[in-house]
Structure formats: structure tokens, C-alpha cells
Design a protein around this motif. Structure first.
Motif, short mmCIF file in Angstrom:
data_model
loop_
_atom_site.label_atom_id
_atom_site.label_comp_id
_atom_site.label_asym_id
_atom_site.label_seq_id
_atom_site.Cartn_x
_atom_site.Cartn_y
_atom_site.Cartn_z
N ASP A 157 0.83 -1.21 0.00
CA ASP A 157 0.00 0.00 0.00
C ASP A 157 0.86 1.26 0.00
N HIS A 158 2.00 1.20 0.70
CA HIS A 158 2.90 2.35 0.72
C HIS A 158 3.44 2.63 -0.68
N LEU A 159 3.84 1.60 -1.38
CA LEU A 159 4.36 1.79 -2.74
C LEU A 159 3.29 2.36 -3.67
N VAL A 160 2.05 1.95 -3.49
CA VAL A 160 0.97 2.49 -4.32
C VAL A 160 0.76 3.97 -4.01
N ARG A 161 0.76 4.31 -2.74
CA ARG A 161 0.55 5.72 -2.35
C ARG A 161 1.68 6.63 -2.85
N GLU A 162 2.86 6.07 -2.99
CA GLU A 162 4.02 6.88 -3.39
C GLU A 162 4.09 7.13 -4.89
N PHE B 250 2.58 -0.59 -12.49
CA PHE B 250 1.75 -1.63 -11.89
C PHE B 250 2.09 -3.00 -12.47
N GLU B 251 2.22 -3.07 -13.78
CA GLU B 251 2.37 -4.37 -14.45
C GLU B 251 3.74 -5.00 -14.20
N TYR B 252 4.75 -4.18 -13.95
CA TYR B 252 6.09 -4.73 -13.83
C TYR B 252 6.64 -4.62 -12.40
N SER C 275 5.88 -7.54 -9.61
CA SER C 275 7.01 -8.36 -9.18
C SER C 275 7.19 -8.29 -7.67
N PHE C 276 7.09 -7.07 -7.12
CA PHE C 276 7.23 -6.92 -5.68
C PHE C 276 6.13 -7.70 -4.94
N LEU C 277 4.89 -7.55 -5.40
CA LEU C 277 3.76 -8.17 -4.70
C LEU C 277 3.87 -9.69 -4.73
N GLU C 278 4.25 -10.25 -5.87
CA GLU C 278 4.37 -11.71 -5.95
C GLU C 278 5.44 -12.22 -4.98
N ILE D 32 3.64 -25.76 -3.24
CA ILE D 32 3.11 -26.67 -4.26
C ILE D 32 1.70 -26.26 -4.65
N ASP D 33 1.53 -25.95 -5.93
CA ASP D 33 0.21 -25.66 -6.53
C ASP D 33 -0.51 -24.48 -5.86
N GLN D 34 0.24 -23.55 -5.26
CA GLN D 34 -0.37 -22.33 -4.73
C GLN D 34 -0.41 -21.29 -5.85
N ASP D 35 -1.56 -20.69 -6.07
CA ASP D 35 -1.72 -19.72 -7.15
C ASP D 35 -1.34 -18.32 -6.66
N ILE D 36 -0.04 -18.12 -6.44
CA ILE D 36 0.44 -16.83 -5.94
C ILE D 36 0.14 -15.73 -6.95
N TRP D 37 0.47 -15.98 -8.21
CA TRP D 37 0.29 -14.94 -9.22
C TRP D 37 -1.18 -14.61 -9.41
N GLY D 38 -2.06 -15.59 -9.32
CA GLY D 38 -3.49 -15.31 -9.49
C GLY D 38 -3.99 -14.32 -8.45
N ARG D 39 -3.58 -14.50 -7.17
CA ARG D 39 -3.99 -13.57 -6.12
C ARG D 39 -3.31 -12.21 -6.31
N ALA D 40 -2.03 -12.22 -6.70
CA ALA D 40 -1.32 -10.95 -6.94
C ALA D 40 -2.00 -10.17 -8.05
N GLU D 41 -2.44 -10.88 -9.08
CA GLU D 41 -3.11 -10.22 -10.21
C GLU D 41 -4.40 -9.53 -9.76
N ILE D 42 -5.15 -10.19 -8.88
CA ILE D 42 -6.40 -9.59 -8.37
C ILE D 42 -6.09 -8.33 -7.56
N MET D 43 -5.06 -8.41 -6.70
CA MET D 43 -4.72 -7.26 -5.87
C MET D 43 -4.21 -6.09 -6.71
N ILE D 44 -3.41 -6.39 -7.73
CA ILE D 44 -2.94 -5.34 -8.65
C ILE D 44 -4.12 -4.70 -9.36
#
Length: 819
Positions: free
Chosen positions: A686-691, A705-707, A711-714, A752-764
Motif C-alpha cells: 500500500d505504501h508503494l501504491v501511495r508513493e 503496476f504491471e512490472y 514483481s514486488f507483490l508476488e 506446491i500448486d499455490q496460485d500466488i500470481w493469481g492472487r497478486a493479479e487480483i490485488m494489482i
């Protein structure tokens, strides 16, 4: 259904061209290849008035296909043909078809008749006038046995192999709207539940989807007995595409799945839903689903997280095709039946019938064997539709010999699925042994099976010969018949060889406590007290383990030498069911008393704990971490006693105790979605977004946001999740007196089989929504991905033809029966 999966792109384009040529009655020319400005075939390469495009995207996800068609629209707009035709080797829902029509309609003449889906192409090629095209493309009817064989014989069990081979031969299959929606939902959500009334096509649709995915390279794991532990044991942990098919997963006629397995099912669903290459398809009767939700609260939560499709609704055209295809296949040797039903519009009486049901229509095959006159068959079919409950009554009560009826009721008492013939034969022999009127000098079981085979029973062979009913409706009828004939029920119970026969007839295999069935309770207690319980055989030893654990330990400590060795043997095998026949309060209800007087010494627990197999079974009996830790504490209290009679394998115990605890806790604390909602510290994100500078150009904000932020959020999600899970498990382990400080779980196991990027994509995406101007955000998301569709199959979306198409629908139905 024909096999389109083996066609190369060029072959699919040639097939599509040949079909369209016959429809438009013009010669069409293939173009050079896929990079052809949107043309695969045309009437005039120099000045195209008719354009055809064949999209051979069999394995392409639906959303990607729709994006490709968006690009296609621009090319068609530039070409400005008089008519545009689109061939797609997929079955699409009505909603998808509407989107495609709305996409191309503004730029050229294009409506539903200009789209040729897999089902529509299959339907056309089954007609006589298209036979020349079918012969020209032999791959369509030379089923892909190479692909199927690889699917059938690679880590696959007998039941799955038989299921796929049987459904392959089901040529009368009709790809309904429910089928199309299920394919799409499986692709998007990985887990789908098909529900509906008996005979509406749940099993056929499920198995056809399994066959389709098997041809696409999926390994299929199929079960009808709810054996989730075996399924979980053979699933791969890598990227191997796999489909799990749980047919009647709760039970065929009523809930038979143990409540303890509800937790296993939830764990399995979580695994599949977060695995990119895994799919799970479940089906059940609506009444059974409702019973499960009433009796087992956990199922309410499980079902709420599943996409559901109700298969009950059929359009008139789908009904017509089901009737047409069934008549063509089942009455091939008797064409006068088809002609009689087709003449004078008699098929409308069947299609419009309020009780139209694919299962009843499928009874035509059995009826043609006994009814040679077409009018008699037609009248019988209407009679069954008027009274569906009477499907098997006349056949059973009027046409079968007594010996045949006995074989059917004996089979019913043993199983709802299939059973070894040797086992059935032994129970049948015990039944007829008490009936002097039946001749014992001939093999009555074989003779009855020969008469019933392919009408009410079916045989399959693996290592053993297996017998099952031909259709689930046979079990429905037998259940009602036995319930209405108490003398028949008493006779089966009196001659029962297996305990399960008694349990099923007196208790219905219900998950309810046996204490709610006074007659069965009295019988079990009487057999326990006179020791005749051990004269019965058990198909599943966990039933016997349950009875002995309840009667000898839970109810009151009982020192009975007859049962002692048997109970210890069952405990060593882990063969104690916590739910049937008696509802036990978890494994602690019988393990705790074993570590107390007088049972501790009577069952020689000190000596038995020297057996690693016995110790392992006690640990595996725990259903959650709370039970497991208490069991481990009890065992450790013996192992750590300074005064010991025996030597114990402490190294083995410490290793296994830590391993089981880690696995149990990983299931409980390792849910990534729960972590994100409840425990993730997003303050740095949230700090990075506010900045983000207010004057930063919009294009740079989107890139940021895309890069950088993505990357940081993932990385941040991954690091925090792994640390949280390992710390949680380590905290529990370090509090245990037996823990030696060695932990085997690591970062890779947690992820194993955790969808990290899927959740990061939603938050982004959510953060971009808050930061970007609305118009910019809408434009960005429209380009980036297609909005998710709500595919709930309501009546309005199930109706394949709207009112303005009613006349055209009737014409198409009539054309089916005027060949």
C-alpha cells in the motif's frame, strides 16, 4: 459422436470447406494457410463474396478463443464479404454464441446459422447426404485409438478404462447446453458439480466430458464409490493434466459418503482449484445433495464454493435429437419403428411430454427386444412417460423367473455399483439353499445371469468378473420393491452372508447412527452377545472394527476374549470406521480408553506399541491435528515411561509423528486464500501504491503496476506466506515433548500448486481500479482480458431458441424425422 480431435488444422479447414460447399451449393477454394487475412476458403479468391474461417482451437481456452475472434472481426470488416461462416471445433453455450453473432453481425451477414460448432458439424455429418464427406475424412470415424489407448493404459484402473470404452460407443450422445457449459466451467474454474433428477443425463454428460479430456491428453481417475483416499494417492504433484470424475459421489440413492470424507473432499477440491492442470467433475442427484447439506453441515460450505450446473432443463431441439439418435441406433435393425414414430408427427407427443427423460428414451432398446409391433412399442414408451416409476415393474413382476428376481435382489443387497461374481454367487447360493422349490442341480446363478445380461444386468472383466445393474433406475426400482415387500427383506436378511446385506436393507447404508434404527441395533447386539457376529463376512472390515470398538470399548469397557485378538488386528490395519454402523466421536472415543485401566493391560498395549505398524495405524486414524496430537501424546506417555518392559523404536516414532503432524497442519494452515484475507501484511504494498507521483503519465503508471509492483507483490506474498506456514507448524511441533527439532517441510512443499500470481493479479487489478481514472481503467481491462461471465444456467439462458426462432426450430426438428 465423431472424433474431431485428430484433425490437423489443414484437415479441419478442408472438412469445413466440404460441409459449407454442400450447404451453399457453390464450389469453394482453400486459401494458402492460416496467415490469409481471415480467409480459409472462399467462393472467389479475387473477389470474395462468401468467406469461411476454420478455427482449429480444440485445446484453446474459451476466453482466448473469444479474444482471437475480436481480432478476426477487424479483418472481416476490411474484406466486407456478403456472408461470413465460422467453424469452431468446440461446443459453446448459447451466451457465447450470442456474443459471436453480436460481434460479427455489424460488419457482415452473420447469424446463428453461420456458426458451426463441434456438435452441429457432428449432427450434419450423421446425415445420409453428407456420407461422401464422412468417407473423405476417415480420421473422423477411425476413432483415435492411439491417443485413447495411451489414456487408457497409463496409470489407469479397470473401472476408468471400462467407463471410457463404454462411453466411446455411446454414439447417440447429444452435446446439450449443459454439456457445453460444463466444458467451459471446467476450463475456467477447474471444479464443477452436475446436479439433476434421476435419468436426466448427469452420468452420461460426465463420462463424455471425461472421454473428451482423455483424448486431449488428460489422465482420468474415476470412481463411483467415493473412495477419495485412493484418488488422492495416485494424483501427480507435477504438471500432468488430470481429471477426477466422482460419479454419484455422495451415494446413488441416498447419502453414503462418510462425514469424515467431507474433509478429504474439501482438501481435494482445494488442491484441484489451485492447480493449473487439474480438473474435478462431480455429479449427484439433487435430492441426495439436499440430504447431505441437511445431515452434514460441512457440505453446505463445500457446495457453496463449487460451480453448479443443473442438467434437468432440455430444449425441445435437444429432446428431439436425443429421441432421433436413440431411435436410429437402437432401432437400426427395425426401421419400421422409426418410420412409425416419425409419421403423423408422433414424435411431438414424446418431445412435448412433461416427463420426457433421456433414461426412459434409452429404454427403447430393451423394448424392441420384446415388442416387435411399432405401435405397441410407441404405446409402451408413452406409458412409461406417463408413469416413470413403473419402468421396471412389469418386466420384473411379470416377465422374469423367480430365480432371476432372486439374483437381482441379492445383487441389490450387496452393492449400488458392481460386485465380484464369485461373491454374488456365494450369496445367491445361500439364498436359494432355503428354497426347496428351486432346482439345485443346475447352475442357477449362471442361467439367471445369462437371461438378464444386457437387459437388467451387465458383466465386465478385469482380474475378476464383475456384475452390476444395467441402469441406476434398476436400483431405484429394487429399492422400492424390497421396501414394499417385507417378506422379501426378511428372507434376504435371514440368508445374508455379509453384514453389509443386513445393514443396507435395515438401515439403507445411511450415515445416521445405528442407534436410530432399533431393529438393526437389536440384531447387531444379539449377534455380538452370542458371538455369531464373527460368522458373518464383511466386504469392508472397517464395519466390523466399528462394531467391536463401540461394543468393547466405547459403550463400556468389556473384557471379552472372543473379540480381543480380532479387535487388535483390526486396529493394526486401521480398519475402524468412525461413522458406521455406530457414530463414534472420532478416534479418541476408542483410543483414549485403550490407554486407561482396565483395557490398557487387557489389550496388552505396551507390547502392541512395539509394532511400528500398530503405532502407525493409531496415528493415521486421526482426522485433524487436535486428534493427532492427543494420540501422539498418549503413545509418548508409554514410550517415555522410565519403567519399561519393552524396547520401542523411538526414532521411527519421532520421524512419523513429525511427518503426520506437518501434513495435517499444512492442510489446516496452508490455505493461501485464507492467508491473504486474514494474515497478509500489505502495508509495504500500500505504501508503494501511495508513493506513485501524481504527475506520472498514465502509460508509465500502468507499466509500473504491471512490472515493478507486480514483481514486488508476488515476492512479498510468497515470502510472507511461506514464513507464516512454516512458523505456524514449527510453533506447534516445538511444543511437543517428543519433537527432536527436525522439520522436513520447506519452502517448495508449502508452495506446491499455490496460485500466488493469481492472487497478486487480483490485488494489482483492485489497486489500479482505485488509482486510474475510470475511463482509462475500463479501456485497459477491456484490452487485457474478457470480463468473467456468469454461467449459471437459468431457464432464460438455457432456452436455445428464442420466440422469433420458434418456427425455425420446429422445421429443424421436423427435418430430423423426415430423412
Amino acid at each position: 459422436m465423431l472424433n474431431f480431435f485428430t484433425l490437423e488444422p489443414k484437415e479441419f479447414a478442408e472438412l469445413s470447406r466440404d460441409i459449407l460447399q454442400k450447404i451453399v451449393k457453390k464450389t469453394l477454394y482453400l486459401t494458402d494457410g492460416p496467415y490469409d487475412e481471415g480467409i480459409d476458403f472462399t467462393d472467389n479468391p479475387q473477389n470474395s463474396r462468401i468467406i469461411g474461417q476454420a478455427k482449429n482451437f480444440i485445446l484453446t481456452p474459451i476466453d482466448k478463443l473469444m479474444r482471437k475472434l475480436e481480432e478476426e472481426k477487424e479483418r472481416v470488416s476490411k474484406l466486407q464479404p456478403e456472408a461470413y461462416y465460422l467453424f469452431l471445433p468446440k461446443n459453446l453455450t448459447r451466451k457465447r454464441l450470442e456474443k459471436i453473432v453480436n460481434l460479427f453481425n455489424p460488419v457482415t451477414r452473420f447469424d446463428f446459422e453461420h456458426i458451426f460448432t463441434l456438435g452441429k458439424m457432428d449432427e450434419l455429418l450423421q446425415k445420409k447426404e453428407y456420407r461422401d464427406i464422412l468417407e473423405k475424412h476417415p480420421k473422423l470415424w477411425n476413432f483415435s485409438m492411439d491417443i485413447l489407448s495411451r489414456a487408457l493404459y497409463k496409470n489407469i484402473d479397470f473401472d476408468t478404462r471400462e467407463m471410457l470404452l463404454n462411453i466411446q460407443s455411446f454414439s447417440e450422445f447429444v452435446p446439450t447446453e449443459s454439456y457445453c457449459a460444463c466444458i467451459e466451467l471446467l476450463e475456467q474454474d477447474h471444479a464443477v458439480l452436475l446436479q439433476g433428477a434421476p435419468g436426466t443425463g448427469k452420468t452420461v454428460i460426465s463420462r463424455r466430458i471425461a472421454l473428451e479430456l482423455a483424448q486431449q491428453g488428460y489422465q482420468v481417475h474415476y470412481t463411483t464409490d467415493g473412495n477419495l483416499r485412493d484418488i488422492k494417492g495416485i494424483l501427480s504433484q507435477d504438471d500432468t493434466p488430470e481429471l477426477i470424475l466422482l460419479d454419484d459421489f455422495l451415494g446413488q440413492m441416498y447419502v453414503t459418503l462418510d462425514p469424515g470424507k467431507a474433509g478429504e473432499l474439501e482438501t481435494l477440491l482445494h488442491f484441484v482449484q489451485r492447480s493449473k492442470h487439474k480438473r474435478i467433475l462431480l455429479n449427484s442427484r439433487i435430492t441426495v445433495l439436499q440430504e447431505a447439506e441437511r445431515s452434514i453441515p460441512l457440505f453446505t460450505r463445500i457446495f457453496s464454493n463449487l460451480k453448479k450446473i443443473n442438467v434437468d432443463e432440455l430444449t425441445e431441439y435437444e429432446k428431439a435429437r436425443i429421441l432421433h439418435n436413440t431411435l436410429k441406433k437402437q432401432c437400426g435393425d427395425c426401421p419400421k419403428v422409426f418410420r412409425y414414430i416419425a409419421s403423423e408427427g408422433r414424435y411431438w407427443n414424446i418431445i412435448h411430454h412433461r416427463n420426457f427423460n433421456p433414461r426412459i428414451i434409452g429404454m427403447i432398446a430393451a423394448m424392441t427386444a420384446n415388442l416387435s409391433d411399432p405401435k405397441d412399442l410407441y404405446d409402451r414408451l408413452l406409458e412409461l412417460l406417463n408413469d416413470p416409476a413403473n419402468i421396471w415393474a412389469q418386466e420384473f413382476e411379470q416377465n422374469l423367473r423367480p430365480e432371476d428376481r432372486l439374483l437381482l435382489t441379492t445383487l441389490y443387497s450387496l452393492t449400488n455399483t458392481n460386485v465380484d461374481f464369485a461373491l454374488l454367487e456365494a450369496c445367491y447360493a445361500a439364498r436359494i439353499r432355503t428354497m426347496p422349490e428351486i432346482d439345485k442341480t443346475v447352475n442357477q446363478a449362471e442361467n439367471a445371469l445369462r437371461r438378464l445380461n444386457r437387459s437388467m444386468l451387465r458383466q465386465t472383466w478385469d482380474e475378476t468378473r464383475k456384475i452390476s445393474v444395467m441402469n441406476p433406475s434398476v436400483n431405484d426400482f429394487l429399492s422400492q420393491y424390497i421396501r414394499k415387500h417385507p417378506l422379501e427383506q426378511e428372507a434376504i436378511i435371514a440368508s445374508a452372508v455379509y453384514f453389509e446385506q443386513i445393514y443396507k436393507l435395515m438401515h439403507g447404508n445411511s450415515i445416521q447412527n445405528i442407534l436410530n434404527s432399533p431393529a438393526l441395533l437389536a440384531l447387531v447386539e444379539q449377534k455380538f452377545e452370542d458371538h455369531s457376529l464373527l460368522n458373518l463376512r464383511f466386504q469392508d472390515d472397517t464395519y466390523l472394527g466399528n462394531i467391536l470398538a463401540y461394543q468393547c470399548i466405547v459403550r463400556q469397557p468389556l473384557l471379552d476374549d472372543v473379540y480381543r485378538d480380532k479387535l487388535i488386528s483390526l486396529l493394526r490395519q486401521g480398519a475402524v470406521d468412525n461413522y458406521r454402523p455406530f457414530l463414534l466421536n472420532g478416534c479418541l472415543s476408542y483410543i483414549l480408553p485403550l490407554f486407561s485401566k482396565p483395557l490398557f493391560s487387557y489389550y496388552q498395549m505396551e507390547r502392541n506399541l512395539t509394532d511400528n505398524g500398530f503405532v502407525d495405524s493409531l496415528m493415521q486414524s486421526a482426522q485433524d491435528s487436535n486428534e493427532l496430537l492427543q494420540v501422539l501424546s498418549l503413545i509418548w506417555s508409554v514410550f517415555s515411561n522410565p519403567v519399561q518392559k519393552y524396547d520401542y523404536d523411538l526414532s521411527y516414532f519421532r520421524q512419523k509423528a513429525a511427518e503426520y503432524t506437518e501434513n495435517q497442519l499444512l492442510d489446516e494452515v496452508g490455505d493461501f486464500n485464507t492467508f491473504c484475507i486474514q494474515k497478509y501484511d500489505r502495508s509495504k504494498f500500500d505504501h508503494l501504491v501511495r508513493e506513485i507521483p501524481a504527475d506520472m503519465p498514465i502509460e508509465d503508471v500502468i507499466d509500473y503496476f504491471e512490472y515493478e509492483l507486480s514483481s514486488f507483490l508476488e515476492d512479498d506474498l510468497t515470502d510472507q506466506f511461506v514464513e507464516c506456514v512454516i512458523r505456524s507448524i514449527q510453533d506447534v511441533l516445538e511444543a511437543q515433548p517428543w519433537f527432536d527439532g527436525k522439520i522436513s517441510i520447506d519452502r517448495d512443499i508449502v508452495l506446491i500448486d499455490q496460485d500466488i500470481w493469481g492472487r497478486a493479479e487480483i490485488m494489482i487489478d483492485n489497486a489500479m481500479y482505485d488509482c486510474l481514472p475510470r475511463e482509462t481503467y475500463d479501456t485497459y481491462t477491456a484490452q487485457r482480458r474478457e470480463a468473467s461471465d456468469n454461467l449459471r444456467l437459468e431457464r432464460s439462458s438455457m432456452e436455445y431458441w428464442n420466440n422469433t426462432e420458434k418456427e425455425n426450430q420446429d422445421l429443424q426438428i421436423c427435418s430430423l424425422f423426415t430423412e
